[in-house]
Design a protein around this motif. Structure first.
Motif, short mmCIF file in Angstrom:
data_model
loop_
_atom_site.label_atom_id
_atom_site.label_comp_id
_atom_site.label_asym_id
_atom_site.label_seq_id
_atom_site.Cartn_x
_atom_site.Cartn_y
_atom_site.Cartn_z
N ASN A 13 -62.26 -33.17 17.91
CA ASN A 13 -62.01 -34.35 17.08
C ASN A 13 -61.39 -33.96 15.74
O ASN A 13 -61.44 -34.72 14.78
CB ASN A 13 -63.30 -35.14 16.87
N GLU A 14 -60.78 -32.78 15.67
CA GLU A 14 -60.17 -32.29 14.42
C GLU A 14 -58.71 -31.90 14.65
O GLU A 14 -58.31 -31.57 15.76
CB GLU A 14 -60.94 -31.08 13.88
N ALA A 15 -57.95 -31.92 13.56
CA ALA A 15 -56.57 -31.44 13.58
C ALA A 15 -56.34 -30.58 12.34
O ALA A 15 -56.99 -30.77 11.31
CB ALA A 15 -55.60 -32.61 13.59
N LEU A 16 -55.41 -29.66 12.45
CA LEU A 16 -55.23 -28.63 11.44
C LEU A 16 -53.77 -28.57 11.00
O LEU A 16 -52.87 -28.77 11.80
CB LEU A 16 -55.65 -27.28 12.04
N ALA A 17 -53.56 -28.29 9.71
CA ALA A 17 -52.21 -27.99 9.20
C ALA A 17 -52.36 -26.92 8.12
O ALA A 17 -53.32 -26.92 7.35
CB ALA A 17 -51.56 -29.23 8.62
N VAL A 18 -51.41 -25.99 8.10
CA VAL A 18 -51.46 -24.88 7.15
C VAL A 18 -50.14 -24.79 6.41
O VAL A 18 -49.07 -24.77 7.02
CB VAL A 18 -51.75 -23.54 7.87
N GLY A 19 -50.20 -24.73 5.08
CA GLY A 19 -49.04 -24.43 4.25
C GLY A 19 -49.13 -22.97 3.87
O GLY A 19 -50.04 -22.58 3.13
N ALA A 64 -49.98 -34.61 5.00
CA ALA A 64 -49.19 -35.47 5.88
C ALA A 64 -48.95 -34.79 7.23
O ALA A 64 -48.97 -35.44 8.28
CB ALA A 64 -47.86 -35.83 5.22
N SER A 65 -48.75 -33.48 7.22
CA SER A 65 -48.57 -32.73 8.45
C SER A 65 -49.85 -32.73 9.29
O SER A 65 -49.80 -32.87 10.52
CB SER A 65 -48.16 -31.30 8.13
N ALA A 66 -51.00 -32.60 8.64
CA ALA A 66 -52.28 -32.63 9.36
C ALA A 66 -52.51 -34.00 9.99
O ALA A 66 -53.00 -34.10 11.13
CB ALA A 66 -53.42 -32.29 8.41
N ILE A 67 -52.13 -35.06 9.28
CA ILE A 67 -52.28 -36.42 9.82
C ILE A 67 -51.37 -36.60 11.03
O ILE A 67 -51.76 -37.16 12.06
CB ILE A 67 -51.97 -37.46 8.73
N ALA A 80 -59.50 -43.50 10.98
CA ALA A 80 -60.85 -42.93 10.92
C ALA A 80 -60.86 -41.47 10.47
O ALA A 80 -61.89 -40.81 10.54
CB ALA A 80 -61.51 -43.05 12.29
N LEU A 81 -59.72 -40.96 9.99
CA LEU A 81 -59.65 -39.55 9.61
C LEU A 81 -60.23 -39.30 8.23
O LEU A 81 -60.08 -40.10 7.31
CB LEU A 81 -58.20 -39.06 9.64
N VAL A 82 -60.90 -38.13 8.10
CA VAL A 82 -61.48 -37.69 6.84
C VAL A 82 -61.04 -36.25 6.62
O VAL A 82 -60.93 -35.47 7.57
CB VAL A 82 -63.03 -37.77 6.90
N VAL A 83 -60.78 -35.87 5.37
CA VAL A 83 -60.42 -34.48 5.06
C VAL A 83 -61.71 -33.65 5.14
O VAL A 83 -62.55 -33.69 4.24
CB VAL A 83 -59.79 -34.35 3.66
N ALA A 84 -61.88 -32.94 6.24
CA ALA A 84 -63.10 -32.17 6.47
C ALA A 84 -63.09 -30.86 5.69
O ALA A 84 -64.12 -30.39 5.22
CB ALA A 84 -63.26 -31.89 7.96
N GLU A 85 -61.91 -30.27 5.56
CA GLU A 85 -61.81 -28.95 4.94
C GLU A 85 -60.46 -28.83 4.24
O GLU A 85 -59.44 -29.26 4.77
CB GLU A 85 -61.93 -27.90 6.04
N ALA A 86 -60.47 -28.29 3.03
CA ALA A 86 -59.24 -27.99 2.30
C ALA A 86 -59.47 -26.65 1.60
O ALA A 86 -60.04 -26.60 0.52
CB ALA A 86 -58.91 -29.08 1.30
N PHE A 112 -47.81 -16.76 -4.75
CA PHE A 112 -47.73 -17.79 -3.72
C PHE A 112 -49.14 -18.01 -3.17
O PHE A 112 -49.99 -17.13 -3.25
CB PHE A 112 -46.80 -17.35 -2.58
N SER A 113 -49.38 -19.20 -2.61
CA SER A 113 -50.71 -19.54 -2.11
C SER A 113 -50.62 -20.10 -0.69
O SER A 113 -49.56 -20.52 -0.25
CB SER A 113 -51.36 -20.59 -3.00
N LYS A 114 -51.77 -20.13 -0.02
CA LYS A 114 -51.90 -20.75 1.30
C LYS A 114 -52.85 -21.94 1.16
O LYS A 114 -53.84 -21.86 0.44
CB LYS A 114 -52.51 -19.78 2.31
N LEU A 115 -52.56 -23.01 1.88
CA LEU A 115 -53.43 -24.18 1.90
C LEU A 115 -53.69 -24.55 3.35
O LEU A 115 -52.75 -24.73 4.13
CB LEU A 115 -52.80 -25.36 1.15
N ARG A 116 -54.97 -24.65 3.72
CA ARG A 116 -55.37 -24.99 5.09
C ARG A 116 -56.16 -26.28 5.03
O ARG A 116 -57.21 -26.34 4.39
CB ARG A 116 -56.22 -23.87 5.66
N ILE A 117 -55.65 -27.33 5.66
CA ILE A 117 -56.31 -28.63 5.66
C ILE A 117 -56.71 -29.00 7.08
O ILE A 117 -55.88 -28.96 7.99
CB ILE A 117 -55.41 -29.72 5.05
N VAL A 118 -57.98 -29.35 7.25
CA VAL A 118 -58.51 -29.81 8.53
C VAL A 118 -58.96 -31.26 8.35
O VAL A 118 -59.72 -31.56 7.45
CB VAL A 118 -59.70 -28.95 9.00
N VAL A 119 -58.43 -32.14 9.20
CA VAL A 119 -58.86 -33.54 9.18
C VAL A 119 -59.70 -33.80 10.42
O VAL A 119 -59.41 -33.29 11.49
CB VAL A 119 -57.67 -34.52 9.10
#
Length: 125
Positions: A13-19, A64-67, A80-86, A112-119
């Protein structure tokens, strides 16, 4: 035969996007990530859109990519999506030099940085 399929890194029930290479320090990006952790996706997008911080623009793209991943790849309900992890981490650092007086030079670090977002899709209570 071929290579075995790699397991999913997140739950069903989760989706992931990484910058992976966001120009700016991890400390500044983490200030933006703190604002959206645990928020509903719609509210998080509003916070990032109207934030004065420059890193919010890159964080908006990753969110937006995670969505989009949740909607198109995993068939999750966007409302119904919530930002579970950033989570934020360091990536590469470009090293440059600036010439100074009397034949000296100083080092300029461009991080430079990395950002990992799980919705996560959460049921309405």
């Amino acid at each position: 035969m071929g290579k075995a399929k790699s397991p999913r890194r997140v739950a069903d029930n989760e989706a992931l996007a990484v910058g992976t290479s966001i120009r700016g320090s991890a400390q500044k990006l983490n200030l933006v990530a703190q604002q959206i952790r645990g928020k509903k996706v719609e509210e998080a997008l509003n916070i990032l859109t109207f934030s004065k911080k420059a890193m919010a623009k890159d964080a908006t793209k990753v969110l937006a990519s995670a969505i989009a991943n949740a909607e198109n790849n995993h068939n999750l309900d966007v409302d119904a999506l919530v930002v579970a992890e950033a989570s934020v981490g360091k990536a590469i650092t470009m090293k440059r030099f600036h010439t100074r007086g009397r034949g000296k030079s100083t080092r300029i670090l461009k991080p430079f940085s990395k950002l990992r977002i799980v919705v996560r899709e959460e049921e309405e209570a």
